[in-house]
Design an enzyme around this catalytic site. Sequence first.
Site, PDB file in Angstrom:
ATOM      1  CG  ASP A  13      -1.879   1.033   1.254  1.00  0.00           C
ATOM      2  OD1 ASP A  13      -2.394   1.600   0.416  1.00  0.00           O
ATOM      3  OD2 ASP A  13      -1.687   1.683   2.527  1.00  0.00           O
ATOM      4  CG  ASP A  15      -1.836   7.618   0.783  1.00  0.00           C
ATOM      5  OD1 ASP A  15      -1.071   8.654   1.043  1.00  0.00           O
ATOM      6  OD2 ASP A  15      -2.478   7.245  -0.224  1.00  0.00           O
ATOM      7  CG  ASP A 184      -2.139   2.229   6.643  1.00  0.00           C
ATOM      8  OD1 ASP A 184      -2.426   1.919   5.452  1.00  0.00           O
ATOM      9  OD2 ASP A 184      -2.724   3.152   7.219  1.00  0.00           O
TER      10      ASP A 184
END
Length: 236
Positions: A13, A15, A184
Site C-alpha cells: 500500500d 499512504d 496499514d
Amino acid sequence: MASPSQPRLIVFDLDGTLIDSSVDLCNSINAALAHFNKPPLPEPVIASYIGDGASMLVRRALGDPEGDVHDEEYVAEVLTYFLDYYRIHKLDFTYLYPGVLASLEAIRAAWPATLMAVLTNKPVNPSRDICAHFGLTPFFFQNYGGNSFHTKKPDPHGLLTLIAEASAITGQTISPAETLMVGDSHVDILTARNAGARSIGCTFGLAPQSLATTPPDHLAHTPTDWLTVLGIDPSA
C-alpha cells in the site's frame, strides 16, 4: 507467528505504509471544504477517513460516512476541487517513513527474484508521481491506483491482476499463497484475505486501530520490522 517463507511477490500500500501523506491530504480536504463554505475538520478526523479512495474521503468529509449522498453532482464538484488542489500540494509535507528505502533495498539485495509492486486506493497518477519523487519507482514493476480498475481494495481484483502480471514476467505461475500484501489498514488486510495472500499490518500508519478488528498475519511497528518478519538481516 512464524515468519512466512520467501514470497515471490510483495505488494505495498502507499499512504500509511510507504509514506505519511496525512497532512497534505488533510490540508487538501480542508481547502475543498473552505471553497464550498464548509467548516474545516480536525486532522485526526480526516486521517480516519483515508484508505478507501478519494471519492469516499470526500464523501466522508461532507458528512456522508456510508457514501449514500444523493447529490452526486455536488460531490463530483468537491472531488474535482480536492484532486486539483492535492495534485499541486501532494508533496508539501508528505515524507517517506524512516527505514522504507533501506528496507526495500535490503529486500531487493536478499531476494532479487522477488517482485515488488504498489497497490493503493489513491488515484494512480499522484501515486506514481510521489513514488518517482522519493526514488521508489525502480523497486516496483507496477504501481496501480484506485482508478486503475473498476473496483478498489478490498476487492481482490487489483492484487490478483498483479499476481497474474508477475507470473507472466517470471514465466512461472505465482500463487496467492506466495504473495504478501503490506498495508496499514483493514482494507489492505481484507484485500490479502480476499485474494488468498498473506499480510503484514503496519501499526505506524494512518489506521492502526483497524488492525485490531481485522488482524493481519504479521505486525510491523516500523518499516524495518518488515525485514524481521521476512527473516532478512538488515545489516547484511
